[in-house]
Design a protein around this motif. Structure first.
Motif, mmCIF file in Angstrom:
data_model
loop_
_atom_site.group_PDB
_atom_site.id
_atom_site.type_symbol
_atom_site.label_atom_id
_atom_site.label_comp_id
_atom_site.label_asym_id
_atom_site.label_seq_id
_atom_site.Cartn_x
_atom_site.Cartn_y
_atom_site.Cartn_z
ATOM 1 N N PRO A 123 -17.356 -2.994 -11.015
ATOM 2 C CA PRO A 123 -17.582 -4.246 -10.286
ATOM 3 C C PRO A 123 -18.710 -4.216 -9.262
ATOM 4 O O PRO A 123 -19.233 -5.259 -8.889
ATOM 5 N N GLU A 124 -19.092 -3.021 -8.790
ATOM 6 C CA GLU A 124 -20.089 -2.976 -7.709
ATOM 7 C C GLU A 124 -20.749 -1.601 -7.685
ATOM 8 O O GLU A 124 -20.295 -0.697 -6.989
ATOM 9 N N THR B 296 -23.283 -0.586 -6.255
ATOM 10 C CA THR B 296 -23.776 -0.162 -4.943
ATOM 11 C C THR B 296 -22.704 0.549 -4.124
ATOM 12 O O THR B 296 -23.016 1.223 -3.145
ATOM 13 N N ASN B 297 -21.437 0.406 -4.517
ATOM 14 C CA ASN B 297 -20.361 1.167 -3.876
ATOM 15 C C ASN B 297 -20.542 2.634 -4.257
ATOM 16 O O ASN B 297 -20.548 2.977 -5.438
ATOM 17 N N ASN C 38 -22.829 -4.033 -14.471
ATOM 18 C CA ASN C 38 -22.409 -4.232 -13.082
ATOM 19 C C ASN C 38 -21.886 -5.669 -12.949
ATOM 20 O O ASN C 38 -22.668 -6.617 -12.908
ATOM 21 N N LEU D 223 -20.421 -7.327 -10.607
ATOM 22 C CA LEU D 223 -20.534 -8.027 -9.315
ATOM 23 C C LEU D 223 -19.203 -8.641 -8.876
ATOM 24 O O LEU D 223 -19.160 -9.707 -8.274
ATOM 25 N N ASN D 224 -18.108 -7.960 -9.203
ATOM 26 C CA ASN D 224 -16.760 -8.422 -8.861
ATOM 27 C C ASN D 224 -16.433 -9.780 -9.467
ATOM 28 O O ASN D 224 -15.609 -10.535 -8.939
ATOM 29 N N ASP E 271 -15.944 -2.787 2.545
ATOM 30 C CA ASP E 271 -17.282 -2.407 2.989
ATOM 31 C C ASP E 271 -17.280 -2.005 4.467
ATOM 32 O O ASP E 271 -16.225 -1.986 5.123
#
Length: 343
Positions: A71-72, A74-75, A100, A102-103, A231
């Motif tokens: 989902p992300e 970048t996490n 990806n 993006l949730n 986050d």
């Protein structure tokens, strides 16, 4: 053949064999005499020939392509798992296509369909739908249909009724290790911040947290457990909520992941309270933090290797037993500098 792109036809002509024979040598799963095999491979090496992946998939009837949907990206937890999956996949001769989402659950489903269209041999799911406590029924039914067409492997999550192969870290055990560590340092007032109520991995950690406190005969306070997200900002906002709703205060705080824990550290710089902090996932952020974060580490390499091994082996989804891996507690400054037993 200098100055032009080398093709399988050129290789066949120079070796004095048919293109079918060259294809068999490349595929490596058909009988070819050792003499012919050596001759063909020698020419391939001489011209640094790289066979077209599509042609190879047609000859072997395997695409050697896997999908990885998260989902992300970048996490840092998701990206670290992807790195290990990709590394082990390449060692096995697979290429990995990243989706990806993006949730966005609809985008997640779209990626799955796209991967099926590209004849992916399997799809690895990390996060997203497989961690929803109340997953969308239509999407679950889609997964049930998809698993009839390709292999599904899930990491740190699973959906009831979908017979995917599964590998996960024992995240509950990781929280137990954190509480044991904090109690050993003299903490008896411990809170936990972050996550979302509708996500299974959050609930696994909260449940384990409550049980670990009970094991040590410590009180669980509702106001010391705050859902705020995943986050850095979620850590900062979660700490503000903790301050606004409590007169009594913990001496140690657990972030649901490293990003939340860093948000807690950041927020506490304004409050200047004497607190110990623990993160979860042991990403690079834990080392970059000041103070460096004590954190629970997933066995990243084992997660990636196991996911690919499950994908590569001829296993029956329905009879497969989920693989559970042990976490590792990495102790650093954020707790060791706040050892109540030394004060």
């Amino acid at each position: 053949m200098e100055g032009k792109a080398i093709t399988i036809y050129d290789i066949a002509k120079e070796a004095g064999v048919s293109t079918a024979t060259v294809s068999r040598v490349i595929a490596g799963n058909y009988p070819v005499s050792e003499k012919t095999k050596k001759k063909v491979n020698s020419i391939i090496k001489e011209y640094n020939f790289h066979p077209n992946a599509v042609a190879r998939s047609l000859s072997s009837k395997r695409s050697r392509v896997l999908g990885f949907i998260t989902p992300e990206i970048t996490n840092p937890f998701f990206s670290q798992v992807f790195i290990e999956v990709e590394k082990h996949a390449l060692e096995k001769g697979y290429s990995v296509l990243l989706g990806n989402s993006l949730n966005n659950r609809k985008l997640e489903s779209k990626y799955i369909r796209m991967l099926l269209d590209q004849q992916a041999e399997g799809i690895i799911l990390l996060g997203g739908l497989i961690n929803d406590i109340y997953p969308d029924t239509n999407q679950v039914n889609d997964l049930k249909e998809i698993e009839k067409k390709t292999k599904l492997v899930t990491i740190n999550g699973k959906i009831d009724g979908v017979g995917s192969l599964s590998v996960c870290t024992d995240e509950g055990k990781g929280i137990e290790m954190v509480v044991d560590h904090l109690v050993e340092l003299g903490h008896s007032k411990i809170g936990i911040i972050g996550g979302m109520e509708r996500i299974t991995t959050t609930q696994v950690k909260i449940k384990a947290f409550k049980q670990a406190l009970k094991n040590h005969q410590l009180e669980f306070k509702d106001s010391w457990q705050i859902y705020s997200g995943y986050d850095i900002e979620s850590g900062d906002s979660g700490l503000k909520t903790l301050v606004d709703t409590n007169t009594d205060f913990p001496t140690a705080l657990i972030g649901i992941n490293d990003m939340v824990a860093i948000g807690l550290v950041k927020g506490n710089r304004k409050l200047n309270r004497d607190l110990a902090f623990v993160g979860y996932d042991n990403t690079d952020l834990a080392i970059a933090s000041s103070p460096e974060l004590t954190s629970v580490s997933h066995p990243y390499s084992d997660l990636g290797k196991t996911a690919i091994d499950l994908m590569d082996k001829d296993l029956d989804n329905k009879n497969h037993k989920d693989i559970i891996l042990d976490p590792i507690l990495i102790q650093r400054e954020s707790t060791l500098l706040k050892n109540l037993k030394t004060e």
